[in-house]
Write a protein that holds these residues in place. Structure first.
Motif, short mmCIF file in Angstrom:
data_model
loop_
_atom_site.label_atom_id
_atom_site.label_comp_id
_atom_site.label_asym_id
_atom_site.label_seq_id
_atom_site.Cartn_x
_atom_site.Cartn_y
_atom_site.Cartn_z
N LEU B 204 0.82 -1.21 0.00
CA LEU B 204 0.00 0.00 0.00
C LEU B 204 0.85 1.25 0.00
O LEU B 204 2.04 1.25 0.32
N SER B 205 0.19 2.32 -0.37
CA SER B 205 0.75 3.65 -0.27
C SER B 205 -0.27 4.49 0.48
O SER B 205 -1.44 4.57 0.07
N GLY B 206 0.15 5.09 1.59
CA GLY B 206 -0.80 5.81 2.44
C GLY B 206 -0.47 7.27 2.60
O GLY B 206 0.66 7.71 2.33
N TYR B 232 -7.29 10.33 6.16
CA TYR B 232 -6.25 9.54 5.51
C TYR B 232 -6.77 9.09 4.16
O TYR B 232 -7.98 9.03 3.93
N ALA B 234 -5.48 5.96 1.03
CA ALA B 234 -4.51 4.92 0.69
C ALA B 234 -4.85 4.28 -0.64
O ALA B 234 -6.02 4.20 -1.01
N ILE B 353 0.14 2.25 6.70
CA ILE B 353 -0.29 3.52 6.12
C ILE B 353 0.49 4.68 6.76
O ILE B 353 0.99 5.57 6.06
N SER B 356 4.10 4.43 5.47
CA SER B 356 4.17 4.87 4.08
C SER B 356 4.07 6.38 3.98
O SER B 356 4.78 7.02 3.20
N ASP B 357 3.20 6.94 4.78
CA ASP B 357 3.05 8.40 4.77
C ASP B 357 4.36 9.07 5.18
O ASP B 357 4.77 10.07 4.58
N TRP B 362 5.68 3.33 -1.26
CA TRP B 362 4.89 2.13 -1.04
C TRP B 362 5.54 1.26 0.03
O TRP B 362 6.76 1.23 0.17
#
Lengths: 366, 366, 366, 366
Positions: B204-206, B232, B234, B353, B356-357, B362
């Motif tokens: 994932l990309s958050g 948020y 994602a 998440i 990633s943030d 990712w």
């Protein structure tokens, strides 16, 4: 003075624009006089039939002969045919109206925008969805501050025509010809609409996906590779700190042409779906929930030209509106928006999404 | 045999579960007999009033005295109170039902899941939205293959209670106590529902956002900092290559409790919104568009226990269903899902998440 | 062969039909060739401007000079102008297309139908809503038996343009000129659609209401009496025992042009609203609820002539479809439906509603 | 003081009211204390099981022994059992809560209302839909004049449980026991709601229909005749000149419990559907279209007793609200509405519809 219009492309977009040109005199009597002069294509027989049906006086199989002979050149061909003829026309001092996305590559779009900067005539990018009355009305509400400080924006464009893995290959599946897939075809619309309504994207994280790797060629036993994305998603930051999510796919079973925009601000919110394009859902000061506004009143954008309240418009009317604005700008020698600059701005976002997908990280747009 | 239940927390969630416990005998006669034994909290006076209203026999201001005295311990306190009492109860051989998110931190959730693994009793995470009849029905459709190969999944949880920058500070705005903001409070529900319906998230990309940095403390002149996210988003990949987007916010003007799930597969699609929780929109084989199914027929999940078709249920019924399932598992000594393991799985996604943030790239979930 | 068309009336309906005539060549290439020959009206200056804008070659202030000079005569004037010119045209062997309701009185409609019976050319009544693709699709479903035995039918036509008691008087408020009010203007559409879809009305009980007795004349201090109904309702029995309710009003705050049809049968049900005319809601065998069908697929009625799936049509397209059918019938010398006979049938129902309202009892239609 | 409640009837309505009684203490702490004292029925074994499940202390097979032993007598039996026990209870000075319609015949309802007039205790008719928060909110809007002068009102109650001609016979199909069919069962709700919101009906024209004449008896080879209506419709005039249409059916394929109310006034309009009972659609001053209000805010009617905004209620909550109001009136010795007088008023309308159907003409209600 009558504006002579030359049009490259005679299929879906050719018909949509030809129809728009044909309808202007009855509904927009203050539009410039127009002559559908030349229809441009490669297959002479098909072209000739199309010219008959679409009301063009002449045909040409060589755009080079046309670009400096007309007052406005419409480039409605596949994406890879956008740059060269558009630039040639602009260099010849001919106004250009080009379908979206502006080009298959960022480099192509940059050359086109540069040619437009150097030219003295309007260069428009045909993002027709700006000209849905409900979208214009949304823009008026936003510009009047009715939404307050915008926090969230969402754009989804859902179609289902590739759900079947045996749906035939077309140029839209080919990177050479299309540049990208759902991203350029659908995402370009979303990016332009959101930037039009909310402001420029400054950073993003993008993701691309191809679900089916090859598709059958119609009328043959062969398959060809799908070299573009079937779907994309993106997270984005817009000017002013707006948080956005974008998505498009050709695999959304049950959705034919569902382009949905949602915007939430500190004072109000909006929702729009292209499949119900006469409606805008608004939740403004004093509202407790979303109100479904039928944007067909006389004082709604463009509506005085058409029918009484409640007599709904269709998809094709967006083309009439954009042609009216574009050709009026050509006649007046004025500006037209969305311009090639707007097309380039959208293209930068598309390229950043591809770039981000490759790198797996956020990308800044300067 | 009568199960004695001890409950920590007597506000919103305390009332929701106490109501569920009270309603079981009339509607689920095969549920175990239950005694609302002890209500646990810190403020004795408020606790005593709550125990009267919610039908508890005793009160206690020390959970340590309760966790080994009851058959089931409900942990409904703020997130930072989840780990210690839950682990203590499990170590004492007491079944635990804990509100979501499992813990304010991934470490907390891991300890809890470990304790659950070592224990011989059910340890449930109270993701009540799995127990909406329409969601159970959706799950049945998916398990029966009615959607074909799933391509897209979308989850949005939109609320508006922090739109006003002067809305008061609460523990939900504090990282120490809540762990995260919209992410843990709303996103945990979305993550669990999507993983329940579609499978685990693998990458994932958050992205997190705080729009308002500090908020006034009610009944004082002070402000306190907001140390959690207000919203948020994602992008995610699920097992089997499903593409997903997730989002939640407390700033969506016009949306009170709008938890929306959309799933699109090669053979069918589904849509659900919590604000219309009796309905499931389905587009299956033979459909040309979405069909609005009122999931209130006698053979719909849990419906035979309630009213005739068309007599709709409310939000609180999800608690009755989950309590029925949890307490039946406690009585039978069986498994309960969603378990602490499911809670941990969701927590890993929440942590990814955040990670990633911070990293802007990712993140893989092993 | 080119069909010469003469058109009486150049306002709302004049523009709607002129536009339809203008669009046929591009979208219905197999339609007969048409010349917009003569535009007929009383005010020469206004007429001349209209002819320019609507693309007519000539104008005439005397319909008598036109009815035998053209191949098709369109009668789009106020209702009281329907009988005489239409009959004259038919007697001259000219095909006639007349707006609805066929006449202001039953006697007028009977004379017109008689003239049509005696003539050898098509005489069409312009009930354009039969030509909404979703309505044609509904009709196909009904004819295929997909609804089983029809039990209930409902038709409501809600507008709001007279809500304001100071909205100006127009010919539509005058019994002499209009025959009736909401009944003839809106109810005629409903009656025709329901009889088209379900069968003839055999008995009914009707009710009329005028809420505001007089209205100001625009640009003067005077008022004029409202001598027609503002709203009507009816209970009806249809052939085969179908139970129906009908209603229309010009006082429905919040409804612009909301013509709603609902049909329930033993095997399936349908719903339609004109404000979302691209959609048909169907609940057929295998459905648990209503499914929203976007009637824009290639094999939907008339759709292959237009745009790809999901690219919605507007209100005006119904005129293109009915003109295509009517003019094709004129060219072929064939039948056209809805005919004057259908117009008379609807008129009989309108008259029976008025009659029933006066007598306060049910009325039979033989 | 604790109110002792005796309840006749232990099926659908018995469960709905027993549940309401059980939930009052937790959610309406200021409600009187209640004891579910006696459950009354004929089949001792079934009764005993029901009393266990529904939480009653005793059972009785003779209502005569109960009516003067309790503080409130609930009459939830079939319609033909309404008059005698209700009158006996009132004569004994016991408050009565009776299900709708008040009686199978107008005469029965008149005797009941007379007994209520002579009694000193509340006599309530259980029109629970008045207690939907969205309906209470609608009533507040109307009373505050937000709709202006009301012009139109529409009520439709659509169910589908008799679509199948082989659906089994029940007491609801029998004139002796039920009095009427869809008219009394569904229409009574509509009539009461419209009279509550808009005012009394003064004249009407009604129509009844039975589609299937006999139905199979479950568990036997026999059929029994259907001696009541399957559907009704009516046109009505209300006090103040409001124009109304009413309709109900048990043959509306695709509609489970779809009770729809629409009201249009000179300044605003409202729409409500029971299948989405948390929502009210309003079009008020300043609105351009209908706004979907989720009636779940803290200051919405009854909502402070329940959950935070957006956490929706179900059908059964209407019973909690009406029981709260009724029992509060019993304790206070005050008035309760809807009373037997309101039940009688509705019954007069039902009788007038039957009368009008027989006579084929309009009927006045004095």
């Amino acid at each position: 003075m009558t504006l002579e219009v030359g049009v490259l492309g005679y299929r879906f977009m050719g018909k949509a624009h030809a129809n728009a040109l044909a309808r202007l005199p009855m509904f927009f009597p203050d539009a410039p006089d127009i002559e559908r002069s030349v229809l441009v294509g490669r297959d002479e027989a098909a072209l000739s039939d199309a010219a008959d049906q679409l009301g063009f006086e002449e045909i040409s199989t060589d755009w080079r002969e046309v670009v400096d002979e007309v007052d406005a050149f419409y480039n409605l061909g596949p994406n890879h045919v956008h740059p060269e003829p558009s630039i040639a026309a602009l260099e010849a001092g001919t106004a250009v109206f080009c379908e979206k996305p502006l080009a298959p590559t960022l480099e192509g779009a940059e050359s086109m925008a540069e040619a437009a900067r150097d030219a003295d005539v309007p260069a428009g990018c045909a993002f027709n969805y700006r000209f849905v009355p409900a979208i214009q009305y949304a823009n008026e509400l936003i510009e009047a501050g009715e939404l307050g400080e915008i926090r969230h924006v969402r754009g989804r464009y859902l179609q289902d025509w590739l759900v079947d893995p045996d749906a035939p290959w077309s140029w839209r599946n080919d990177e050479e010809m299309a540049g990208s897939g759902a991203l350029g075809d659908l995402g370009a619309h979303t990016v332009d609409l959101l930037q039009f309504l909310v402001g420029d994207i400054t950073r993003l994280s993008g993701h691309l996906r191809t679900f089916v790797d090859e598709r059958p060629v119609e009328g043959s036993d062969e398959t060809r590779p799908v070299t573009v994305d079937d779907a994309y998603s993106a997270q984005a930051e817009f000017e002013g700190g707006v948080m956005g999510t974008l998505e498009a796919t050709r695999y959304a079973t049950g959705h034919k042409n569902d382009h949905t925009i949602e915007i939430e601000g500190s004072a109000g919110s909006l929702r729009f779906s292209l499949e119900r394009l006469n409606e805008l859902e608004v939740c403004l000061e004093g509202n407790r929930g979303y109100e479904t506004v039928l944007v067909t009143d006389e004082d709604d954008p463009y509506l005085e030209h058409w029918w009484p309240p409640g007599h709904v418009l269709g998809w094709e009317h967006t083309f009439v509106h954009e042609n009216y604005e574009f050709l009026s700008a050509v006649e007046a020698g004025g500006e037209y928006e969305p311009s090639f600059e707007d097309g380039l701005s959208a293209q930068r976002v598309l390229a950043a999404i591809q770039d981000s997908d490759e790198r797996g990280e956020w990308v800044d747009l300067e």
